[in-house]
Enzyme design. Structure first.
Site, PDB file in Angstrom:
ATOM      1  N   THR A  48      40.492  35.102  51.055  1.00  8.95           N
ATOM      2  CA  THR A  48      39.990  36.463  50.738  1.00  8.95           C
ATOM      3  C   THR A  48      38.451  36.439  50.391  1.00  8.95           C
ATOM      4  O   THR A  48      37.736  35.453  49.861  1.00  8.95           O
ATOM      5  CB  THR A  48      40.632  36.798  49.045  1.00  8.95           C
ATOM      6  OG1 THR A  48      41.777  36.864  49.175  1.00  8.95           O
ATOM      7  CG2 THR A  48      39.965  38.144  48.709  1.00  8.95           C
ATOM      8  N   LYS A  80      38.089  42.277  50.898  1.00  8.82           N
ATOM      9  CA  LYS A  80      38.221  43.333  49.905  1.00  8.82           C
ATOM     10  C   LYS A  80      37.117  44.417  50.000  1.00  8.82           C
ATOM     11  O   LYS A  80      36.071  44.189  49.864  1.00  8.82           O
ATOM     12  CB  LYS A  80      38.114  42.674  48.425  1.00  8.82           C
ATOM     13  CG  LYS A  80      39.129  41.647  48.192  1.00  8.82           C
ATOM     14  CD  LYS A  80      40.233  42.413  47.784  1.00  8.82           C
ATOM     15  CE  LYS A  80      41.582  41.264  46.957  1.00  8.82           C
ATOM     16  NZ  LYS A  80      42.837  42.137  46.791  1.00  8.82           N
ATOM     17  N   LYS A 114      55.280  40.708  46.399  1.00  9.35           N
ATOM     18  CA  LYS A 114      54.773  39.682  45.458  1.00  9.35           C
ATOM     19  C   LYS A 114      55.675  39.709  44.570  1.00  9.35           C
ATOM     20  O   LYS A 114      56.323  40.611  43.967  1.00  9.35           O
ATOM     21  CB  LYS A 114      53.300  40.424  44.859  1.00  9.35           C
ATOM     22  CG  LYS A 114      52.117  40.538  45.810  1.00  9.35           C
ATOM     23  CD  LYS A 114      50.979  41.283  45.037  1.00  9.35           C
ATOM     24  CE  LYS A 114      49.683  41.456  46.002  1.00  9.35           C
ATOM     25  NZ  LYS A 114      48.763  42.152  45.377  1.00  9.35           N
TER      26      LYS A 114
END
Length: 331
Positions: free
Chosen positions: A129, A154, A250
């Protein structure tokens, strides 16, 4: 009379510092707070970790309190299957569900993948990320990580096309996926999708707020769009039709491995590709998600890489690869 063979549930909140700062469209943080559920029969123990998320109305204190309320039912013989009906999907159930799986593996001497009738897990390429920031800062971070095969970017703020262009220039060979964290709106959606296509992005997570994602039906999607905040468990899958091409599974949303495996199978039956995602957490959170990731289009299990330190016997990360857990950690 106290049953000497009763399971004992212990609940602990832990704070793990993040290496630097983790920033998304909703804000920044410098530490990860996790809640760990541990089941013990006096000889064997099983652990599960969850990350309470304020986006879903959760807090570490509230999740820990819910789990402690289940100490008596667990001691009275509550099973993992019964847990699915006794507690709603969410972080609390995730920790306890995964603790049940781990305990069963320790008691039987069989790995969780065998108990779940799955093939042995293999190492996987995981996304890495890049936090939200200025185009220049994100380009530097992407350049430093350009040797990785898969970068998760992001976004979700004004100026995202410039960020994408800078990142692509800094990491020309890496596969890029984007996570807008509900930060776009119907007015800038088409433009941002076009910028993603131009940058060669292969997947976009949750571009619009979950309560405003109907606009996805009316816009061309040049890049596949993945539901995250719009999808939690199997009950939420039917609403994705016509809006999304994939779903991010998730364990903190599904309420554990049990529902996550069932959700992945139903998603595939509905024609949705899957992504196995995570929160910023230790390897104890990633370990059960590795089993969901085995059949996923994308594995995004880099949580421990974002921490200043991980648990002992944590997952092994080697370049872009993450390896299955050792039994000493989980499963």
């Amino acid at each position: 009379m106290v049953n000497p063979n009763a399971l004992r549930l212990t609940v602990t909140a832990e704070t793990w510092p993040i290496a630097g700062q983790f920033t998304i469209s909703r804000g920044a943080k410098t530490e990860a707070i996790v809640v760990v559920a541990e089941l013990s029969d006096g000889r064997f123990r099983g652990r599960g970790e969850c990350v309470p998320y304020s986006r879903y109305g959760e807090s570490p204190a509230a999740v820990a309190a819910v789990l402690r309320q289940f100490a008596s039912p667990v001691a009275d013989g509550l099973t993992r299957i019964e847990l699915q009906r006794a507690m709603p999907a969410g972080a609390a159930r995730n920790a306890l569900d995964c603790a049940f799986w781990d305990l069963e593996a320790k008691r039987t001497g069989q790995p969780v993948y065998s108990l779940a009738r799955l093939p042995p897990p293999r190492p996987l390429i995981t996304a890495y990320t890049i936090s939200l920031g200025t185009p220049e800062a994100m380009a530097r971070a992407a350049h430093d990580a350009a040797g990785r095969q898969l970068l998760k970017i992001k976004l979700g703020a004004e100026g995202d096309p410039a960020r994408l262009a800078a990142i692509r220039a800094a990491a020309p060979e890496a596969e890029l996926i984007v996570d807008a964290n509900e930060g776009w709106n119907p007015d800038n959606l088409a433009g941002n999708l076009a910028s993603c296509a131009q940058a060669g992005v292969t997947l976009i997570e949750q571009p619009l707020p979950a309560d405003a994602d109907e606009a996805l039906r009316a816009v061309a999607r040049p890049v596949p769009v993945c539901a995250d905040e719009s999808a939690h468990d199997r009950a939420s899958l039917s609403a994705l039709s016509g809006k999304y091409d994939a779903v991010n599974i998730k364990l903190d949303k599904t309420g554990g491995l049990t529902e996550a495996l069932a959700m992945a199978e139903e998603a595939r039956q509905r024609g949705l590709s899957t992504m196995a995602g995570c929160m910023v957490a230790t390897s104890l959170s990633m370990a059960p998600a590795m089993l969901v990731a085995q059949t996923a289009r994308v594995a995004d299990l880099d949580g421990p890489l974002l921490l200043a330190r991980d648990r002992a016997e944590g997952l092994v990360y080697e370049g872009s690869l993450v390896y299955p857990p050792l039994p000493a950690l989980w499963g």
